[in-house]
Design a protein around this motif. Structure first.
Motif, PDB file in Angstrom:
ATOM      1  N   ASP A   7     -42.623  48.554  20.745  1.00  0.00           N
ATOM      2  CA  ASP A   7     -41.195  48.825  20.612  1.00  0.00           C
ATOM      3  C   ASP A   7     -41.003  49.728  19.395  1.00  0.00           C
ATOM      4  OD1 ASP A   7     -38.462  48.893  20.429  1.00  0.00           O
ATOM      5  OD2 ASP A   7     -38.191  46.744  20.140  1.00  0.00           O
ATOM      6  N   GLY A  57     -34.716  47.456  23.364  1.00  0.00           N
ATOM      7  CA  GLY A  57     -35.420  48.226  22.355  1.00  0.00           C
ATOM      8  C   GLY A  57     -35.774  49.614  22.849  1.00  0.00           C
ATOM      9  N   PRO A  97     -39.768  49.680  10.240  1.00  0.00           N
ATOM     10  CA  PRO A  97     -39.575  50.806  11.167  1.00  0.00           C
ATOM     11  C   PRO A  97     -39.005  52.051  10.504  1.00  0.00           C
ATOM     12  CG  PRO A  97     -37.945  49.083  11.566  1.00  0.00           C
ATOM     13  CD  PRO A  97     -38.931  48.525  10.603  1.00  0.00           C
ATOM     14  N   LYS A 103     -38.324  50.849  18.186  1.00  0.00           N
ATOM     15  CA  LYS A 103     -37.139  50.486  17.403  1.00  0.00           C
ATOM     16  C   LYS A 103     -37.470  49.503  16.293  1.00  0.00           C
ATOM     17  CE  LYS A 103     -32.370  48.849  17.982  1.00  0.00           C
ATOM     18  NZ  LYS A 103     -31.350  48.405  18.970  1.00  0.00           N
ATOM     19  N   THR A 104     -38.334  48.534  16.589  1.00  0.00           N
ATOM     20  CA  THR A 104     -38.667  47.495  15.617  1.00  0.00           C
ATOM     21  C   THR A 104     -40.065  47.648  15.048  1.00  0.00           C
ATOM     22  OG1 THR A 104     -39.441  46.033  17.393  1.00  0.00           O
ATOM     23  CG2 THR A 104     -37.130  45.842  16.734  1.00  0.00           C
ATOM     24  N   ASP A 108     -43.357  37.881  20.986  1.00  0.00           N
ATOM     25  CA  ASP A 108     -44.101  38.404  19.848  1.00  0.00           C
ATOM     26  C   ASP A 108     -45.567  37.988  19.941  1.00  0.00           C
ATOM     27  OD1 ASP A 108     -41.807  39.527  18.675  1.00  0.00           O
ATOM     28  OD2 ASP A 108     -41.309  37.637  17.672  1.00  0.00           O
ATOM     29  N   LYS A 140     -44.781  41.772  10.235  1.00  0.00           N
ATOM     30  CA  LYS A 140     -43.535  42.514  10.372  1.00  0.00           C
ATOM     31  C   LYS A 140     -43.661  43.832   9.614  1.00  0.00           C
ATOM     32  CE  LYS A 140     -38.519  42.189   9.706  1.00  0.00           C
ATOM     33  NZ  LYS A 140     -38.242  42.632  11.096  1.00  0.00           N
ATOM     34  N   SER A 176     -42.966  47.062  16.501  1.00  0.00           N
ATOM     35  CA  SER A 176     -43.647  45.811  16.821  1.00  0.00           C
ATOM     36  C   SER A 176     -44.365  45.934  18.163  1.00  0.00           C
ATOM     37  CB  SER A 176     -42.642  44.654  16.881  1.00  0.00           C
ATOM     38  OG  SER A 176     -41.692  44.875  17.912  1.00  0.00           O
TER      39      SER A 176
END
Length: 463
Positions: free
Chosen positions: A41, A448, A76, A43-44, A67, A73, A46
């Motif tokens: 993703d 996302g 971004p 956007k994040t 996840d 973490k 991840s």
């Protein structure tokens, strides 16, 4: 074919059996998975995962994205995930930052949780464990990688700012039955520079390229041993006639390069028997476009063929037979419309033995053009010769979200080669292509900005 999210289906079933009984309703057993997907993703920043299943009415079901346990973490605003590859039961992803590696870059290695038991004439896929991170290197000492490769089952991560690459052996961590075996010992190999592209031959020798378009490293290729016990530094270097090398690939005893003009190739030297002045560099002319020579940026190999896209104004899919003494390109014009551009193909041989190249036509940034997926039958008469390839279908797909090298559609296949799964970053969706009918048979909203993905596993026969 209908599609649904599995959590929606289970909620409906739960409502149907509840009430009128003091006993808790029995949970419906979910359909068996047919593949596990790992999705980046943007956007994040991840990586998430989900299983794809086939319901009782043959509809495709997608579990909610989850996840990966232990995945750190990331930021971004400062970091991006780069290429992602699968080998054995492992998935590896590269991480880069916007500070030339001084903030935090490197790689993350995940256990997929999908095992495979080979029984000779058949095999069993199992989905008994959830994915989890088993090793990583994320710090200010990893050289800001942009490329991650898989050659002969091993991962190779280009540490651009360190002028070298890291070899990661999956066997040091896990086997195909998805058991963790402890920590591996990644090896750093010196070779290449700037924005490194890499080809590895037989897990013995690496050809690492320099990106320089001029100066003393113009067209430079470093040749280094990469095998166990080898001294990980260049045995020799040679130069291509032009620089700006953006791609490399090994196929059928040859190594191919993508400099600023045409394609170059050399005979592979897995035994490191040559000296620099003995390397014969051959050049393949791809013609011109305007006043500039045509080039390419990346290769994909399939059997003894090398495929790539060339040309901007009039894009073509090009195929080289690497077994030929002097490979000559065969071109096929692509049905690319204004406002889109063709990206590197993905190649698959489907469960019924048909071989296809699939080329996305992604929107140019700020264009309103519609994205598309062109399907090319590479071997219509089944004789192993791709010179009769032909375009058989152009499909409408969801939107891309291209920003530089990121935001393209990505495509992966289940082990049974029944389906292709692809991301639509601009729509927050994931679609499924039937490799039998060549139709999009399902589209799931995942949210996302889903970009790169890999697939692990096939139909679950662990009854």
């Amino acid at each position: 074919m209908r599609c649904a999210l599995w959590f929606v289906l289970t909620a409906a079933l739960g409502g149907a059996v509840a009430g009128g009984d003091d006993k808790a309703p029995a949970k419906a057993k979910p359909p068996a998975p047919i593949v596990r997907l790992f999705v980046q993703d943007m956007k994040t920043c991840s990586v998430k995962w989900a299983d794809v299943r086939v319901g009782a009415d043959q509809e495709l079901l997608l579990d909610p994205l989850a996840d990966v346990a232990g995945f750190k973490k990331l930021d971004p605003a400062k970091q991006k995930l780069v290429q992602m590859r699968e080998s054995g039961s492992l998935v590896c992803v590269g991480v880069r930052d916007d500070a030339d590696g001084a903030f935090e870059s490197g790689w993350v290695l995940m256990q997929s949780g999908v095992g495979y038991a080979d029984h000779g004439d058949h095999g069993h896929w199992t989905y008994k464990a959830a994915p989890a991170v088993i090793d990583s290197r994320l710090d200010a000492k990893q050289g800001n990688p942009a490329h991650l490769y898989r050659y002969d089952g091993w991962f190779y991560l280009a540490n651009d700012k360190l002028n070298g690459y890291t070899r990661i052996d999956p066997e040091g961590y896990a086997t195909n039955d998805a058991r963790s075996l402890g920590q591996g010992k990644p090896l750093f190999v010196t070779g290449g520079g700037g924005h490194i592209t890499l080809a590895v031959v037989d897990n013995k020798v690496g050809y690492a390229c320099w990106i320089d378009g001029g100066g003393p490293n113009k067209g430079r290729v470093d040749v280094s041993p990469v095998g166990i016990g080898a001294r990980p530094e260049p045995a020799y270097s040679f130069a291509l006639p032009t620089g700006g090398i953006h791609g490399a690939a090994a196929c059928a005893g040859k190594v191919f390069f993508a400099p600023s003009a045409g394609v170059c190739w050399v005979d592979a030297d897995p035994g490191l028997k040559l000296k620099a002045d003995q390397v014969q560099v051959r050049h393949i002319d791809l013609g011109t476009e305007g006043d500039k020579p045509r080039r390419t940026g990346a290769f994909v190999t399939h059997g003894h063929h090398v495929l790539f896209v060339t040309g901007k104004e009039a894009p073509n899919l090009a195929v080289l037979d690497a077994k030929s003494a002097e490979p000559k390109p065969v071109f096929l014009p692509l049905a690319v419309k204004k406002g889109t551009h063709a990206v590197t193909p993905e190649v698959v041989t489907s469960v019924d033995g048909k071989t296809y190249a699939l080329v996305f036509h992604d929107r140019v940034k700020d264009s309103d053009a519609a994205d598309a997926l062109e399907v090319i039958a590479l071997d219509p008469n089944g004789d192993g010769d791709f010179s009769d390839m032909k375009s058989v279908k152009v499909l409408a797909v969801g939107r891309s979200a291209v920003e530089g090298h990121f935001g393209h559609h990505d495509l992966a296949f289940d082990a049974n080669r029944k389906y292709g799964f692809f991301t639509n970053p601009g729509d927050g969706t994931l679609s499924v292509l039937s490799l039998k009918t060549l139709d999009v048979v399902a589209t799931f909203t995942v949210g996302g900005t889903p970009a790169a993905l890999v697939a692990r596993g096939g139909e679950d026969h662990d009854d």
